[in-house]
Design a protein around this motif. Structure first.
Motif, PDB file in Angstrom:
ATOM      1  N   ASP A  31       0.866  -1.179   0.000  1.00  0.00           N
ATOM      2  CA  ASP A  31       0.000   0.000   0.000  1.00  0.00           C
ATOM      3  C   ASP A  31       0.903   1.228   0.000  1.00  0.00           C
ATOM      4  O   ASP A  31       1.480   1.578   1.022  1.00  0.00           O
ATOM      5  N   LYS A  32       1.054   1.859  -1.147  1.00  0.00           N
ATOM      6  CA  LYS A  32       1.992   2.961  -1.330  1.00  0.00           C
ATOM      7  C   LYS A  32       1.724   4.138  -0.384  1.00  0.00           C
ATOM      8  O   LYS A  32       2.644   4.859  -0.012  1.00  0.00           O
ATOM      9  N   GLU A  33       0.484   4.323   0.000  1.00  0.00           N
ATOM     10  CA  GLU A  33       0.122   5.426   0.895  1.00  0.00           C
ATOM     11  C   GLU A  33       0.664   5.230   2.310  1.00  0.00           C
ATOM     12  O   GLU A  33       0.776   6.196   3.067  1.00  0.00           O
ATOM     13  N   THR A  34       0.984   3.988   2.671  1.00  0.00           N
ATOM     14  CA  THR A  34       1.404   3.710   4.045  1.00  0.00           C
ATOM     15  C   THR A  34       2.917   3.642   4.221  1.00  0.00           C
ATOM     16  O   THR A  34       3.392   3.549   5.352  1.00  0.00           O
ATOM     17  N   VAL A  35       3.679   3.702   3.134  1.00  0.00           N
ATOM     18  CA  VAL A  35       5.138   3.578   3.232  1.00  0.00           C
ATOM     19  C   VAL A  35       5.716   4.825   3.895  1.00  0.00           C
ATOM     20  O   VAL A  35       5.577   5.935   3.401  1.00  0.00           O
ATOM     21  N   LYS A  36       6.352   4.613   5.045  1.00  0.00           N
ATOM     22  CA  LYS A  36       6.983   5.708   5.786  1.00  0.00           C
ATOM     23  C   LYS A  36       8.364   5.243   6.255  1.00  0.00           C
ATOM     24  O   LYS A  36       8.490   4.197   6.884  1.00  0.00           O
ATOM     25  N   VAL A  37       9.384   6.026   5.940  1.00  0.00           N
ATOM     26  CA  VAL A  37      10.723   5.765   6.452  1.00  0.00           C
ATOM     27  C   VAL A  37      10.990   6.831   7.507  1.00  0.00           C
ATOM     28  O   VAL A  37      10.930   8.024   7.224  1.00  0.00           O
ATOM     29  N   LEU A  38      11.245   6.383   8.718  1.00  0.00           N
ATOM     30  CA  LEU A  38      11.472   7.294   9.839  1.00  0.00           C
ATOM     31  C   LEU A  38      12.976   7.450  10.037  1.00  0.00           C
ATOM     32  O   LEU A  38      13.644   6.547  10.544  1.00  0.00           O
ATOM     33  N   PHE A  39      13.507   8.580   9.613  1.00  0.00           N
ATOM     34  CA  PHE A  39      14.949   8.817   9.588  1.00  0.00           C
ATOM     35  C   PHE A  39      15.573   8.725  10.983  1.00  0.00           C
ATOM     36  O   PHE A  39      16.572   8.033  11.181  1.00  0.00           O
ATOM     37  N   ASN A  40      14.997   9.415  11.959  1.00  0.00           N
ATOM     38  CA  ASN A  40      15.606   9.476  13.292  1.00  0.00           C
ATOM     39  C   ASN A  40      15.658   8.134  14.011  1.00  0.00           C
ATOM     40  O   ASN A  40      16.570   7.887  14.794  1.00  0.00           O
ATOM     41  N   SER A  41      14.694   7.265  13.747  1.00  0.00           N
ATOM     42  CA  SER A  41      14.669   5.965  14.421  1.00  0.00           C
ATOM     43  C   SER A  41      15.129   4.822  13.510  1.00  0.00           C
ATOM     44  O   SER A  41      15.174   3.676  13.940  1.00  0.00           O
ATOM     45  N   SER A  42      15.445   5.131  12.247  1.00  0.00           N
ATOM     46  CA  SER A  42      15.892   4.121  11.265  1.00  0.00           C
ATOM     47  C   SER A  42      14.887   2.980  11.130  1.00  0.00           C
ATOM     48  O   SER A  42      15.248   1.809  11.137  1.00  0.00           O
ATOM     49  N   LYS A  43      13.614   3.342  11.011  1.00  0.00           N
ATOM     50  CA  LYS A  43      12.555   2.349  10.860  1.00  0.00           C
ATOM     51  C   LYS A  43      11.780   2.600   9.579  1.00  0.00           C
ATOM     52  O   LYS A  43      11.680   3.727   9.109  1.00  0.00           O
ATOM     53  N   VAL A  44      11.239   1.520   9.041  1.00  0.00           N
ATOM     54  CA  VAL A  44      10.346   1.584   7.892  1.00  0.00           C
ATOM     55  C   VAL A  44       9.015   0.991   8.338  1.00  0.00           C
ATOM     56  O   VAL A  44       8.989  -0.084   8.950  1.00  0.00           O
ATOM     57  N   LYS A  45       7.929   1.689   8.045  1.00  0.00           N
ATOM     58  CA  LYS A  45       6.588   1.185   8.362  1.00  0.00           C
ATOM     59  C   LYS A  45       5.782   1.157   7.080  1.00  0.00           C
ATOM     60  O   LYS A  45       5.849   2.090   6.278  1.00  0.00           O
ATOM     61  N   LEU A  46       5.016   0.077   6.898  1.00  0.00           N
ATOM     62  CA  LEU A  46       4.164  -0.041   5.719  1.00  0.00           C
ATOM     63  C   LEU A  46       3.151  -1.143   5.905  1.00  0.00           C
ATOM     64  O   LEU A  46       3.266  -1.966   6.803  1.00  0.00           O
ATOM     65  N   ASP A  47       2.122  -1.128   5.043  1.00  0.00           N
ATOM     66  CA  ASP A  47       1.122  -2.192   4.982  1.00  0.00           C
ATOM     67  C   ASP A  47       1.326  -2.944   3.678  1.00  0.00           C
ATOM     68  O   ASP A  47       1.638  -2.335   2.651  1.00  0.00           O
ATOM     69  N   PHE A  48       1.160  -4.272   3.720  1.00  0.00           N
ATOM     70  CA  PHE A  48       1.366  -5.072   2.515  1.00  0.00           C
ATOM     71  C   PHE A  48       0.402  -6.242   2.478  1.00  0.00           C
ATOM     72  O   PHE A  48      -0.123  -6.673   3.498  1.00  0.00           O
ATOM     73  N   ASP A  49       0.174  -6.745   1.268  1.00  0.00           N
ATOM     74  CA  ASP A  49      -0.702  -7.890   1.030  1.00  0.00           C
ATOM     75  C   ASP A  49       0.175  -9.136   0.928  1.00  0.00           C
ATOM     76  O   ASP A  49       0.934  -9.281  -0.029  1.00  0.00           O
ATOM     77  N   GLY A  66      21.567  -1.560  -0.251  1.00  0.00           N
ATOM     78  CA  GLY A  66      22.747  -1.424   0.597  1.00  0.00           C
ATOM     79  C   GLY A  66      22.450  -1.159   2.063  1.00  0.00           C
ATOM     80  O   GLY A  66      23.346  -0.786   2.817  1.00  0.00           O
ATOM     81  N   TYR A  67      21.208  -1.364   2.481  1.00  0.00           N
ATOM     82  CA  TYR A  67      20.827  -1.143   3.878  1.00  0.00           C
ATOM     83  C   TYR A  67      20.547  -2.482   4.539  1.00  0.00           C
ATOM     84  O   TYR A  67      19.955  -3.370   3.932  1.00  0.00           O
ATOM     85  N   ASP A  68      20.966  -2.610   5.785  1.00  0.00           N
ATOM     86  CA  ASP A  68      20.801  -3.868   6.507  1.00  0.00           C
ATOM     87  C   ASP A  68      19.556  -3.842   7.382  1.00  0.00           C
ATOM     88  O   ASP A  68      19.345  -2.900   8.143  1.00  0.00           O
ATOM     89  N   VAL A  69      18.745  -4.890   7.252  1.00  0.00           N
ATOM     90  CA  VAL A  69      17.563  -5.064   8.098  1.00  0.00           C
ATOM     91  C   VAL A  69      18.005  -5.765   9.374  1.00  0.00           C
ATOM     92  O   VAL A  69      18.661  -6.791   9.334  1.00  0.00           O
ATOM     93  N   ILE A  70      17.653  -5.179  10.516  1.00  0.00           N
ATOM     94  CA  ILE A  70      17.978  -5.800  11.801  1.00  0.00           C
ATOM     95  C   ILE A  70      16.858  -6.742  12.214  1.00  0.00           C
ATOM     96  O   ILE A  70      17.089  -7.882  12.583  1.00  0.00           O
ATOM     97  N   LYS A  71      15.613  -6.249  12.129  1.00  0.00           N
ATOM     98  CA  LYS A  71      14.476  -7.045  12.593  1.00  0.00           C
ATOM     99  C   LYS A  71      13.195  -6.512  11.960  1.00  0.00           C
ATOM    100  O   LYS A  71      13.047  -5.314  11.793  1.00  0.00           O
ATOM    101  N   SER A  72      12.292  -7.431  11.634  1.00  0.00           N
ATOM    102  CA  SER A  72      10.973  -7.043  11.123  1.00  0.00           C
ATOM    103  C   SER A  72       9.913  -7.545  12.089  1.00  0.00           C
ATOM    104  O   SER A  72       9.993  -8.672  12.572  1.00  0.00           O
ATOM    105  N   ARG A  73       8.942  -6.703  12.346  1.00  0.00           N
ATOM    106  CA  ARG A  73       7.846  -7.064  13.248  1.00  0.00           C
ATOM    107  C   ARG A  73       6.533  -6.878  12.515  1.00  0.00           C
ATOM    108  O   ARG A  73       6.154  -5.764  12.182  1.00  0.00           O
ATOM    109  N   ILE A  74       5.847  -8.000  12.245  1.00  0.00           N
ATOM    110  CA  ILE A  74       4.580  -7.959  11.520  1.00  0.00           C
ATOM    111  C   ILE A  74       3.430  -7.952  12.516  1.00  0.00           C
ATOM    112  O   ILE A  74       3.431  -8.700  13.478  1.00  0.00           O
ATOM    113  N   LYS A  75       2.434  -7.088  12.259  1.00  0.00           N
ATOM    114  CA  LYS A  75       1.239  -7.036  13.098  1.00  0.00           C
ATOM    115  C   LYS A  75       0.042  -7.429  12.275  1.00  0.00           C
ATOM    116  O   LYS A  75      -0.062  -7.167  11.127  1.00  0.00           O
TER     117      LYS A  75
END
Length: 75
Positions: A31-49, A66-75
């Protein structure tokens, strides 16, 4: 739709945010409307199917930039 928060290694510049957002918005099933990259906390939030794109594909798209994922948390 599922929501996910992805913790990244530290982002170093605002253009990093734009690169990641652009790549993720180009993937089908996000869902393109939900993609948010939070610079200060180095997090990406989004909704996906989950029927159209997997968390592994999302992480892979980030890793290819070139960016490393540390952990993903799905809700």
């Amino acid at each position: 739709m599922k929501s996910v928060t992805i913790q990244l290694e530290t982002l170093t510049c605002p253009s990093c945010m734009q690169k990641i957002e652009g790549a993720l918005k180009g993937l089908g099933g996000i869902d393109k409307e939900t993609v948010k990259v939070l610079f200060n906390s180095s997090k990406v939030k989004l909704d996906f199917d989950e029927d159209k794109v997997s968390i592994g594909e999302i992480e892979s798209a980030i890793n290819k930039l070139g960016y490393d994922v540390i952990k993903s948390r799905i809700k």
